[in-house]
Structures are given as structure tokens and as C-alpha cells.
Design an enzyme around this catalytic site. Structure first.
Site, PDB file in Angstrom:
ATOM      1  N   SER B 156      14.163  12.982  45.085  1.00  0.00           N
ATOM      2  CA  SER B 156      15.569  13.077  45.466  1.00  0.00           C
ATOM      3  C   SER B 156      15.707  12.712  46.948  1.00  0.00           C
ATOM      4  CB  SER B 156      16.094  14.474  45.152  1.00  0.00           C
ATOM      5  OG  SER B 156      17.506  14.499  45.208  1.00  0.00           O
ATOM      6  N   ASP B 327      18.221  11.373  34.204  1.00  0.00           N
ATOM      7  CA  ASP B 327      18.855  11.530  35.523  1.00  0.00           C
ATOM      8  C   ASP B 327      20.142  10.709  35.575  1.00  0.00           C
ATOM      9  OD1 ASP B 327      19.492  11.710  38.255  1.00  0.00           O
ATOM     10  OD2 ASP B 327      17.393  11.569  38.872  1.00  0.00           O
ATOM     11  N   HIS B 357      18.401  15.095  36.663  1.00  0.00           N
ATOM     12  CA  HIS B 357      17.802  14.849  37.982  1.00  0.00           C
ATOM     13  C   HIS B 357      16.775  15.921  38.365  1.00  0.00           C
ATOM     14  CE1 HIS B 357      17.544  13.433  42.066  1.00  0.00           C
ATOM     15  NE2 HIS B 357      17.955  14.588  42.552  1.00  0.00           N
TER      16      HIS B 357
END
Lengths: 376, 376
Positions: B156, B327, B357
Site C-alpha cells: 500500500s 483489491d 486491499h
């Protein structure tokens, strides 16, 4: 902005001269007791035929209104390309009705309406379900002499309303044409709705819902709209339209950010700001809350023994269902589940679009073809 | 809650006893001039070998911290199953470093830190980019005697930071292991970020960012977290876990709604409330804004002649890229675009997960396999 200003702003969204009103008196609600002094505001186009067999009910979405088509008004309707003389919903052939939903702010009784005690309902306005709105519309059908709608048609929350019509009054619906909706609001739809509710309720101007003597919580409403609007569009559409471009004359990657509201924006931010400002000029935050909560409650099977049992009674209804291919709020798979649960399963039409959920508003040529195919 | 309470709360998220600090002095920033008196807080595990060739930098995500692993601390780390003795990132073999990002609230200089004038930075804290945080971390590497990281790894925003390391200092990165990230924040990621920023800035307690003498804008932070968290999970996971169930003892479809905060909730709402409350106890809203804006600015190609030109310089870096199958915030297709733009294109590994995610945090077995495969 006071209540009267807001109402005027709100009513600019519809042509008041075309609005008709039906006094409903006291309305029994699904779970909230009664709503006294209720009325529905609606518009019509075309003429009801002698046996009242040509009536079509067009159901608007969350922030829509009865102004589906232009008619005598100067202002185009939100389904302008679909409803009118010679169009897919032909107003020379059909008597078309669109009612402002109960709880809204376009003339039907809602939180900004004056309660019997002479004050706006505000925080006292009852929790409504979509079934309540359908019950009110059934009274409108009675008043207009419409025993059975030739069709009830709508997308998004309008689709949920059309479905609820078919299940609540299957004998009163011949065709149900449902776009970009599903059988029951899902966990994700509820989650997104909660963030929108909190955006409004956390605005200090909300004042627990009793803000009508003061400025309404329009910052909160604007934030709710931004959250919602992202869910109405597709990732690929936003990427293609905006990418990472800066808004003209602004520098989002610059020293100027600190401590300020976002004055240095990316283009997509300016787009969302515009959507927020636009809705804030025409919509009452309390109505947004009321209708969002009604939509959260949407569940065809609730209290009816589940979805399949609820749909059993619709065997006489002719369903046409369509999903937008890129819709990520009302997933095509959810429409497929609904279709499979019908007593006579139907195939779901695909509206091919890169736009996302809003395809139910923009892809009018495909929707026109779908309506034509429906045998409607 | 005052600044000192908040700092204490925030620091509860890490084990202060394990934190080391590096004074950076005055840091030159990409677009915002200089940040005086900057320092980085970091943790380490294992021992740096004689030629300093076994150092691994683990980069945390938006609201993460340096506490990736337990070590001597009582508190498990956020990548507990991946970082430790005998684990995928083996602290008996590697010298593992995790720095709290510049602008955060876990010990590195951020908006809640005291500026040279003795007052918290607050609204005066400069706009930062991820490149600024990487520059600060390069000073940390210098101080630790690390000329080149054996690997920089993150997911991320941690993945974006790892990528920015590889492009800013390609000669200082041997392996770049990047999960659930992309080459540049997209229009949708920017749009979602804007809603989160506004959620905080529209909280009346925000006070333009100078709230450290008063209650911080935790309602706004909580709303930002809810919006973000929905984007971190998948629709199907929320449906499977929560569906339309009511929170125990609450009645979301009832007469009790009117004018109240949502006290009658669906279960998914309670889940979001919990996520919001949890972050509000450990995170500074100004840091959330600063880091969110830094992430919006993420663009490997900015000022470097575009993405391909920027990546040209990384020909000596060994990339391992992975996307989470479900995601929807960092789409697998975005990772594929990044992979294709590398000077030596690599295949993107798929982390198969229904979670969305957050799979970069939860699917530790697959990530361990990926790390093993990377030849790391």
C-alpha cells in the site's frame, strides 16, 4: 439560508407550475406509526385512456425528482431522452406519472415540510421505508383511477421502488422495468450509506436535524454527495477523464497546502466539488438522510419469509431487468441473483457502459432498446 | 484530549522502549522549502553484518508504524508473521529497519511535533511528498552505515514508499518488493482521499489544524477511516461477514431513527464504528491529512520525464511485484501497468484473497512465499 430559501432552491429543481398535489391525510407507516397531513407532489404527461390501461409510473433515484421529462416546462427532465412524444416511454401513447418520493424535498411531505404544529418536522420526521413510499403512491394511483400500472420503471433507488411496487401490489403492476438495482441493500451499500449519513450529522450546522431556522448543513451534504458520486462512477472513467491532472491554475503538489481547505486541487477534486455544490443548492440534507435510511432498509424479503417467498406473489408481473456492466455500487451479479429468484427467471440485460452506476441515466439509447424489447 | 494525551495514546501503538531516534537537522523538501529540527523514529531487529549487506527496510502503510515485528516488545507487530527469527524476513539473517514516516505521529517529526518556536507545528506543518520521506530515510541509512539495502519492502503506501526508494536511489536498493501499490495515485484514489481530508477539515474541532490545545477532530478522523476502510475491503467479504444483519440488540428498521445519530445499526455499521474508534485512539488527524496528501502526490514519473524515463534508472533493481486479486483500491491492472513499464518487465504475482486491499496485511503465507521466491 433559511427554510424558505432552501425550499425555493429545492423547488428550482422541478417546474412548480407542473406539480400536482394529492393530500393523503394520515398515512400508516411500516414501522413508525403514522404520518399525519401527508401529501404527494407529482407530475404527469399524456392522457389516461378510457380503461385506464395506459398508465406508466416512472420512479426517480435518491436525489431525483418527479421532473423526468420536459413537458410544457422549460426545464429538461432527468430522463429527457426516454420520456416524451414518440420516445421509448411515449407520452402520446401512455399516461406517464412521476411522484416525488415521500420524505423528499420536491413537494411531497418530507422533513422540511410543516408539521401539524406549524413547525418544520426536522428531527421529528419519522423513519420511512421504501414500502411506505409505495403505499403512498398506491393512494395516488387510486386517486388517478389507475387500478393497474401498465409499467413501473426506474433505476437505482427508482429500481428498488419499482421492485417494491411489484412485490407490494403485484396485481397492480403489469411490467416492472428495473435498472441498476438489487433485491436488498447489501453490506457495502449500507456501509457507504452510513458514511454519508455521518457526513451530514457531523456537520455542526446539522443541530440534530432542527436547522431550519439557520444555515443548513450543506458542507456535510456536499461531502455525502462526493462519497456517493465516486460510487456512481467507474474507476476507469475517472482515470480517463481526469487522471492526475491539476485543476487549471492550481498546484496540488506545492507548498501551499498547509492547514488550508483544499484550494490547490487535482481536477477530479474540482469535479467532486462541483457535484457537491450543485446538490447543495437543490436538496435538503434531512431528506438526504431520510431517503438514505429508507434505501438502507430496502429488502424485498423482509417480513415476507425471505426473497423467494416474497417474489412468489409476482408471478403475474413481467420483469425486465438490466444492470450496467461497470456498475460497482449495484453489481451486475446482484441483479443476476434477483433474476434467478423470480418465479419465472428472466435473463438480465446488460447495459454496456464505462461510466459505472450512472449508466442508468446516461445510456439512454440502450435503455430505449431495452424498453422496446420488453414488449411494453 | 490534549496534545500530550494524544501523543501518549499515539505512542501506545508502538513500544516506545524500542524506538530509536535520529536527528536530521534541517531537511530540504521537494516543494515546501525546508523542515527544521526534523527527526526520524525507527525500530530495528537483528544485527547489521560487517559489510552492511544484510539490511532490509520495511515500509509501513498510511496508518501503520515502525512496529512491524515484536522483538523484545510485548506488543505484536503489524507484520508479525513475516518479520522475526526464522520468518520470511529473517531477523537472524537480516538487519531489519522500519522507520516511522516523516509527517506521522509515532515519533518522527509530524504536525503534532513541537516546532522551533515551542508550539506544535499544527497548520504550519509543510506539505510533504513521499519523496521527502524517502530523502529522510536515506539520511537514516547513512547514519546506520547502510550504503545499499538488501531489500526495501512494503505494501500500500509502504509499497509506494518502496517504489520511490527504488527510483530516488536505485544504486541503494538491491531488491524492491512491492505489494498492493501502483506507479502514481489515480483519479479515484485522489477522489477518495479528498473525501477523507474533508471529513477531517469539516469537523469543527479541526480549527484549521491548530487544535492541539483542545479536543482533536476525532469524529472527522473516524469518518475518514470509515470511508478508507470500505475501500480496503471487498464487497464480497463485507457481504459474507455482515450481510444485512442488525447489530445485536439494535433495530435499524424501526421507529427509533429520527434525528438521532445512528444508534440503531446494521452490523456492518458497528464494524465501521469500531474501526473508526480504534484509529481515533492512536492517530493524529493532522498526520492523517499530511500523509494522505503525500500519497495523493505519489507519482514516480513527476518531474522525471514520465514513468518509463523514471524507471529507466532502476535497471539494477530486482523487482518483485504482487497485487491482491480482490483489491479495488490498488487494482491488479495498475500493478501490471507498472510491471510493464519497468526496464526489465517482471510478472506480477497474484495474492489470491477475498478480502480486498487489506490482503497485503492478512495473506502472510502467500507473501512469505513471494518473498522466498524473490531470491531475497
Amino acid at each position: 439560508m433559511t427554510i424558505s430559501d432552501l425550499s425555493l432552491e429545492a423547488l428550482r429543481g422541478v417546474d412548480v407550475s407542473q406539480l400536482h398535489y394529492l393530500e393523503l391525510g394520515t398515512l400508516s407507516l411500516e414501522v413508525s406509526g403514522v404520518l399525519p397531513g401527508a401529501s404527494l407532489a407529482y407530475e404527469t404527461w399524456g392522457t389516461l385512456n378510457a380503461d385506464a390501461s395506459n398508465a406508466v409510473l416512472v420512479q426517480h433515484a435518491l436525489t431525483g425528482s418527479s421532473h423526468a421529462a420536459q413537458g410544457e416546462s422549460a426545464q429538461p427532465g432527468w430522463w429527457q431522452e426516454l420520456v416524451g412524444p414518440g420516445k421509448a416511454v411515449d407520452t402520446e401513447k401512455y399516461f406517464v406519472v412521476a411522484a416525488n418520493i415521500l420524505g423528499g424535498c420536491y413537494g411531497s411531505t418530507g422533513p422540511s415540510s410543516i408539521a401539524p404544529d406549524g413547525e418544520p418536522w426536522g428531527s421529528r420526521f419519522p423513519f420511512l421505508t421504501l414500502r411506505d413510499s409505495v403505499q403512498a403512491e398506491a393512494r395516488l394511483a387510486d386517486a388517478l383511477g389507475i387500478t393497474r400500472w401498465h409499467a413501473v420503471i426506474g433505476g437505482s433507488m427508482g429500481g428498488a421502488r419499482a421492485l417494491e411496487w411489484a412485490v407490494s401490489f403485484p396485481e397492480r403492476v403489469l411490467h416492472a422495468i428495473v435498472l441498476a438495482a438489487c433485491a436488498a441493500s447489501t453490506a457495502e451499500q449500507i456501509a457507504l450509506a452510513q458514511t454519508q449519513i455521518l457526513a451530514i450529522q457531523q456537520d455542526p450546522r446539522y443541530q440534530g436535524g432542527d436547522y431550519y431556522q439557520d444555515d443548513p448543513p450543506l458542507n456535510g451534504l456536499g461531502l455525502a454527495r462526493r462519497i456517493a458520486h465516486i460510487s456512481y462512477r467507474s474507476e476507469s472513467e475517472l482515470a480517463a477523464r481526469f487522471g492526475r491532472q491539476a485543476q487549471q491554475g492550481e498546484l496540488p503538489v506545492s507548498a501551499q497546502r498547509a492547514g488550508q481547505l483544499r484550494l490547490q486541487r487535482y481536477q477530479v477534486e474540482s469535479y467532486l466539488d462541483h457535484k457537491a455544490a450543485k446538490l447543495s443548492q437543490i436538496f435538503d440534507p434531512n431528506s438526504y438522510l431520510t431517503l438514505t435510511e429508507a434505501l438502507m432498509s430496502h429488502d424485498l424479503g423482509r417480513g415476507r419469509g425471505g426473497l423467494r417467498a416474497a417474489l412468489e406473489r409476482t408471478s403475474g408481473v413481467r420483469f425486465s431487468l438490466a444492470a450496467v456492466s461497470s456498475d460497482r455500487l449495484y453489481l451486475p451479479s446482484q441483479m443476476a441473483e434477483l433474476a434467478a429468484a423470480l418465479p419465472k427467471p428472466v435473463q438480465v440485460h446488460q447495459i454496456t457502459s464505462e461510466i459505472g452506476h450512472d449508466g442508468f441515466l446516461t445510456e439512454t439509447a440502450q435503455i430505449a432498446a431495452l424498453i422496446a424489447q420488453s414488449g411494453f
